[in-house]
Design a protein around this motif. Structure first.
Motif, PDB file in Angstrom:
ATOM      1  N   GLU A 196      45.688  43.830  43.319  1.00 55.56           N
ATOM      2  CA  GLU A 196      45.520  43.822  41.873  1.00 55.56           C
ATOM      3  C   GLU A 196      45.553  42.379  41.372  1.00 55.56           C
ATOM      4  O   GLU A 196      46.340  41.568  41.872  1.00 55.56           O
ATOM      5  CB  GLU A 196      46.611  44.633  41.175  1.00 55.56           C
ATOM      6  CG  GLU A 196      46.450  46.129  41.325  1.00 55.56           C
ATOM      7  CD  GLU A 196      45.271  46.713  40.551  1.00 55.56           C
ATOM      8  OE1 GLU A 196      44.784  46.099  39.581  1.00 55.56           O
ATOM      9  OE2 GLU A 196      44.826  47.808  40.936  1.00 55.56           O
ATOM     10  N   PRO A 197      44.696  42.038  40.384  1.00 59.49           N
ATOM     11  CA  PRO A 197      44.731  40.685  39.816  1.00 59.49           C
ATOM     12  C   PRO A 197      46.150  40.320  39.368  1.00 59.49           C
ATOM     13  O   PRO A 197      46.856  41.148  38.801  1.00 59.49           O
ATOM     14  CB  PRO A 197      43.788  40.777  38.610  1.00 59.49           C
ATOM     15  CG  PRO A 197      42.825  41.866  38.996  1.00 59.49           C
ATOM     16  CD  PRO A 197      43.665  42.848  39.762  1.00 59.49           C
ATOM     17  N   GLY A 198      46.516  39.071  39.674  1.00 51.43           N
ATOM     18  CA  GLY A 198      47.827  38.577  39.286  1.00 51.43           C
ATOM     19  C   GLY A 198      48.965  39.021  40.193  1.00 51.43           C
ATOM     20  O   GLY A 198      50.118  38.696  39.974  1.00 51.43           O
ATOM     21  N   LYS A 199      48.637  39.766  41.285  1.00 51.71           N
ATOM     22  CA  LYS A 199      49.687  40.267  42.184  1.00 51.71           C
ATOM     23  C   LYS A 199      49.465  39.841  43.626  1.00 51.71           C
ATOM     24  O   LYS A 199      49.814  40.537  44.545  1.00 51.71           O
ATOM     25  CB  LYS A 199      49.758  41.789  42.087  1.00 51.71           C
ATOM     26  CG  LYS A 199      50.172  42.246  40.724  1.00 51.71           C
ATOM     27  CD  LYS A 199      50.390  43.711  40.680  1.00 51.71           C
ATOM     28  CE  LYS A 199      50.921  44.042  39.321  1.00 51.71           C
ATOM     29  NZ  LYS A 199      50.478  45.236  38.739  1.00 51.71           N
ATOM     30  N   GLY A 200      48.830  38.708  43.793  1.00 55.24           N
ATOM     31  CA  GLY A 200      48.681  38.241  45.170  1.00 55.24           C
ATOM     32  C   GLY A 200      47.289  38.061  45.458  1.00 55.24           C
ATOM     33  O   GLY A 200      46.620  37.948  46.298  1.00 55.24           O
TER      34      GLY A 200
END
Length: 184
Positions: A180-184
């Motif tokens: 997910e964007p912003g999660k790695g």
């Protein structure tokens, strides 16, 4: 040239299309309401940084196909969207914020690069909040850019609603392994 969008980084997708020139002609289809309304959405663009980018997405103006029930409202009555121009370098680059569907604002950038008698259009959509939004905008841009290509080449318009479900499934499969964007 691959018609499919590619993921650049988390929350960003890019599309490329090689279109018949000139740069000024393609620019007019990006920035002039009447021309943009034939493939994406009509509405005035104030072509300066900080200017307003208005769009009315009324799909009955870009396709004769019957929409799925979920899209009947946007097809028949339209949906308005307002963004802010963040970059404007006529006739090469236009970027603006993109809001919608309750998601945080994202940003769309069109860049035009002359390639002989053709023009390379590079569309980058950044700051997409999650994979579902990336999938949705990817299928949408794929369809809308196809309509732009058809207009500029004088080809018959390809299907829009008839292709949406298939493209959404293809992009969902392409993005399945992404974090997910912003999660790695």
């Amino acid at each position: 040239m691959n018609e499919y969008g590619v993921v650049l980084e988390s929350g960003a997708v890019r599309f490329e299309r090689l279109l018949p020139g000139s740069v000024e002609r393609v620019w007019s289809y990006l920035t002039q309401s009447e021309k943009r309304g034939q493939w994406l959405a009509s509405g005035a663009f104030d072509l300066r940084v900080g200017g307003q980018a208005e769009m009315l997405f009324k799909h009955s103006e870009i396709t004769d196909e019957t929409p799925p029930d979920a899209y009947r409202e946007v097809h028949e009555n339209g949906v308005r969207s307002t963004g802010t121009v963040t970059r404007c370098e006529p006739p090469r680059v236009i970027a603006f914020t993109w809001g919608g569907g309750g998601e945080p604002e994202s940003e769309v950038e069109f860049e035009l690069v002359p390639k002989g008698e053709k023009v390379l259009l590079v569309l980058t959509h950044r700051k997409l909040a999650n994979k579902a939004e990336m999938t949705s905008v990817s299928g949408g841009w794929h369809l809308h850019l196809g309509l732009l290509e058809d207009l500029l080449t004088g080809s018959p318009r390809r299907g829009f609603w008839s292709r949406l479900k298939v493209l959404d499934a293809e992009y969902a499969a392409r993005y399945a392994d992404l974090s997910e964007p912003g999660k790695g």
